[in-house]
Design a protein around this motif. Structure first.
Motif, PDB file in Angstrom:
ATOM      1  N   GLU A   1       0.821  -1.210   0.000  1.00  0.00           N
ATOM      2  CA  GLU A   1       0.000   0.000   0.000  1.00  0.00           C
ATOM      3  C   GLU A   1       0.857   1.264   0.000  1.00  0.00           C
ATOM      4  N   LYS A   2       1.954   1.229  -0.689  1.00  0.00           N
ATOM      5  CA  LYS A   2       2.913   2.338  -0.691  1.00  0.00           C
ATOM      6  C   LYS A   2       2.359   3.588  -1.371  1.00  0.00           C
ATOM      7  N   VAL A   3       2.835   4.728  -0.902  1.00  0.00           N
ATOM      8  CA  VAL A   3       2.578   6.009  -1.546  1.00  0.00           C
ATOM      9  C   VAL A   3       3.952   6.569  -1.892  1.00  0.00           C
ATOM     10  N   ILE A   4       4.194   6.758  -3.172  1.00  0.00           N
ATOM     11  CA  ILE A   4       5.466   7.277  -3.664  1.00  0.00           C
ATOM     12  C   ILE A   4       5.254   8.719  -4.082  1.00  0.00           C
ATOM     13  N   VAL A   5       6.166   9.605  -3.663  1.00  0.00           N
ATOM     14  CA  VAL A   5       6.114  11.008  -4.073  1.00  0.00           C
ATOM     15  C   VAL A   5       7.391  11.308  -4.839  1.00  0.00           C
ATOM     16  N   GLU A   6       7.220  11.764  -6.065  1.00  0.00           N
ATOM     17  CA  GLU A   6       8.344  12.106  -6.943  1.00  0.00           C
ATOM     18  C   GLU A   6       8.356  13.618  -7.125  1.00  0.00           C
ATOM     19  N   LEU A   7       9.496  14.230  -6.891  1.00  0.00           N
ATOM     20  CA  LEU A   7       9.635  15.671  -7.066  1.00  0.00           C
ATOM     21  C   LEU A   7      10.425  15.941  -8.338  1.00  0.00           C
ATOM     22  N   GLY A   8       9.709  16.352  -9.377  1.00  0.00           N
ATOM     23  CA  GLY A   8      10.309  16.599 -10.683  1.00  0.00           C
ATOM     24  C   GLY A   8      10.037  15.459 -11.641  1.00  0.00           C
ATOM     25  N   VAL A   9       9.501  15.778 -12.804  1.00  0.00           N
ATOM     26  CA  VAL A   9       9.115  14.762 -13.785  1.00  0.00           C
ATOM     27  C   VAL A   9       9.955  14.860 -15.059  1.00  0.00           C
ATOM     28  N   ARG A  10      10.178  16.070 -15.520  1.00  0.00           N
ATOM     29  CA  ARG A  10      10.863  16.334 -16.783  1.00  0.00           C
ATOM     30  C   ARG A  10      10.273  15.491 -17.893  1.00  0.00           C
ATOM     31  N   TRP A  11      11.015  14.511 -18.459  1.00  0.00           N
ATOM     32  CA  TRP A  11      10.500  13.709 -19.580  1.00  0.00           C
ATOM     33  C   TRP A  11       9.858  12.408 -19.129  1.00  0.00           C
ATOM     34  N   GLY A  12       9.818  12.139 -17.842  1.00  0.00           N
ATOM     35  CA  GLY A  12       9.102  10.987 -17.339  1.00  0.00           C
ATOM     36  C   GLY A  12       9.880   9.692 -17.276  1.00  0.00           C
ATOM     37  N   ASN A  13      11.201   9.727 -17.373  1.00  0.00           N
ATOM     38  CA  ASN A  13      11.975   8.481 -17.331  1.00  0.00           C
ATOM     39  C   ASN A  13      11.906   7.811 -15.963  1.00  0.00           C
ATOM     40  N   SER A  14      12.224   8.542 -14.912  1.00  0.00           N
ATOM     41  CA  SER A  14      12.121   7.951 -13.577  1.00  0.00           C
ATOM     42  C   SER A  14      10.661   7.701 -13.220  1.00  0.00           C
ATOM     43  N   THR A  15       9.777   8.553 -13.705  1.00  0.00           N
ATOM     44  CA  THR A  15       8.344   8.365 -13.464  1.00  0.00           C
ATOM     45  C   THR A  15       7.898   7.018 -14.017  1.00  0.00           C
ATOM     46  N   LEU A  16       8.373   6.671 -15.203  1.00  0.00           N
ATOM     47  CA  LEU A  16       8.031   5.386 -15.815  1.00  0.00           C
ATOM     48  C   LEU A  16       8.444   4.227 -14.914  1.00  0.00           C
ATOM     49  N   ALA A  17       9.669   4.280 -14.380  1.00  0.00           N
ATOM     50  CA  ALA A  17      10.156   3.191 -13.521  1.00  0.00           C
ATOM     51  C   ALA A  17       9.349   3.111 -12.232  1.00  0.00           C
ATOM     52  N   LEU A  18       9.064   4.250 -11.621  1.00  0.00           N
ATOM     53  CA  LEU A  18       8.285   4.271 -10.382  1.00  0.00           C
ATOM     54  C   LEU A  18       6.863   3.774 -10.620  1.00  0.00           C
ATOM     55  N   LEU A  19       6.256   4.227 -11.697  1.00  0.00           N
ATOM     56  CA  LEU A  19       4.881   3.840 -11.984  1.00  0.00           C
ATOM     57  C   LEU A  19       4.777   2.359 -12.340  1.00  0.00           C
ATOM     58  N   ALA A  20       5.736   1.835 -13.079  1.00  0.00           N
ATOM     59  CA  ALA A  20       5.731   0.406 -13.395  1.00  0.00           C
ATOM     60  C   ALA A  20       5.809  -0.419 -12.109  1.00  0.00           C
ATOM     61  N   ALA A  21       6.645   0.015 -11.178  1.00  0.00           N
ATOM     62  CA  ALA A  21       6.765  -0.692  -9.900  1.00  0.00           C
ATOM     63  C   ALA A  21       5.456  -0.650  -9.126  1.00  0.00           C
ATOM     64  N   VAL A  22       4.809   0.508  -9.116  1.00  0.00           N
ATOM     65  CA  VAL A  22       3.519   0.637  -8.434  1.00  0.00           C
ATOM     66  C   VAL A  22       2.475  -0.243  -9.119  1.00  0.00           C
ATOM     67  N   ASN A  23       2.460  -0.244 -10.431  1.00  0.00           N
ATOM     68  CA  ASN A  23       1.502  -1.083 -11.164  1.00  0.00           C
ATOM     69  C   ASN A  23       1.732  -2.569 -10.882  1.00  0.00           C
ATOM     70  N   ASP A  24       2.987  -2.978 -10.767  1.00  0.00           N
ATOM     71  CA  ASP A  24       3.311  -4.391 -10.566  1.00  0.00           C
ATOM     72  C   ASP A  24       3.142  -4.852  -9.122  1.00  0.00           C
ATOM     73  N   SER A  25       3.154  -3.915  -8.170  1.00  0.00           N
ATOM     74  CA  SER A  25       3.167  -4.354  -6.772  1.00  0.00           C
ATOM     75  C   SER A  25       2.189  -3.622  -5.853  1.00  0.00           C
ATOM     76  N   GLY A  26       1.437  -2.684  -6.380  1.00  0.00           N
ATOM     77  CA  GLY A  26       0.464  -1.962  -5.566  1.00  0.00           C
ATOM     78  C   GLY A  26       0.965  -0.599  -5.146  1.00  0.00           C
ATOM     79  N   GLY A  27       0.020   0.273  -4.786  1.00  0.00           N
ATOM     80  CA  GLY A  27       0.360   1.602  -4.310  1.00  0.00           C
ATOM     81  C   GLY A  27      -0.070   2.690  -5.276  1.00  0.00           C
ATOM     82  N   HIS A  28       0.436   3.896  -5.041  1.00  0.00           N
ATOM     83  CA  HIS A  28       0.085   5.054  -5.859  1.00  0.00           C
ATOM     84  C   HIS A  28       1.290   5.973  -5.963  1.00  0.00           C
ATOM     85  N   LEU A  29       1.470   6.569  -7.126  1.00  0.00           N
ATOM     86  CA  LEU A  29       2.563   7.504  -7.379  1.00  0.00           C
ATOM     87  C   LEU A  29       2.003   8.900  -7.547  1.00  0.00           C
ATOM     88  N   TYR A  30       2.534   9.846  -6.787  1.00  0.00           N
ATOM     89  CA  TYR A  30       2.232  11.266  -6.938  1.00  0.00           C
ATOM     90  C   TYR A  30       3.493  11.942  -7.439  1.00  0.00           C
TER      91      TYR A  30
END
Length: 96
Positions: free
Chosen positions: A34-63
């Motif tokens: 049930e993790k909540v991940i907070v990312e500060l800064g998106v730019r082109w979304g490279n790290s966002t992609l990795a964080l979101l894939a992890a959330v999709n595969d294991s649960g939680g939400h990315l802000y």
């Protein structure tokens, strides 16, 4: 929906963070379900992609918070029920 396979594919495209995407995914996927991940800064979304894939595969939400609208890939393939983009300065958003 983004998954580990998408992260692997993204490592084949040059970016300043591509060498760290799988490590970021692996670390995030191991966090409690049930993790909540907070990312500060998106730019082109490279790290966002990795964080979101992890959330999709294991649960939680990315802000993700950024002073600019999500750009590049981030404005299309990242949209979904497990990701919330917040437009604003992270110092201001953090106060609320």
């Amino acid at each position: 929906m983004l998954t580990h396979k998408d992260v692997v594919e993204r490592t084949k495209i040059w970016s300043d963070i591509r060498d760290h995407l799988l490590r970021l995914y692996d670390f995030t996927v191991k966090l409690p379900k049930e993790k909540v991940i907070v990312e500060l800064g998106v730019r082109w979304g490279n790290s966002t992609l990795a964080l979101l894939a992890a959330v999709n595969d294991s649960g939680g939400h990315l802000y993700s918070v950024d002073v600019l609208p999500a750009s590049g890939d981030a404005d299309g393939y990242l949209a979904g029920p497990t990701w919330t983009f917040i437009l604003g300065d992270d110092m201001d958003v953090g106060k609320t």
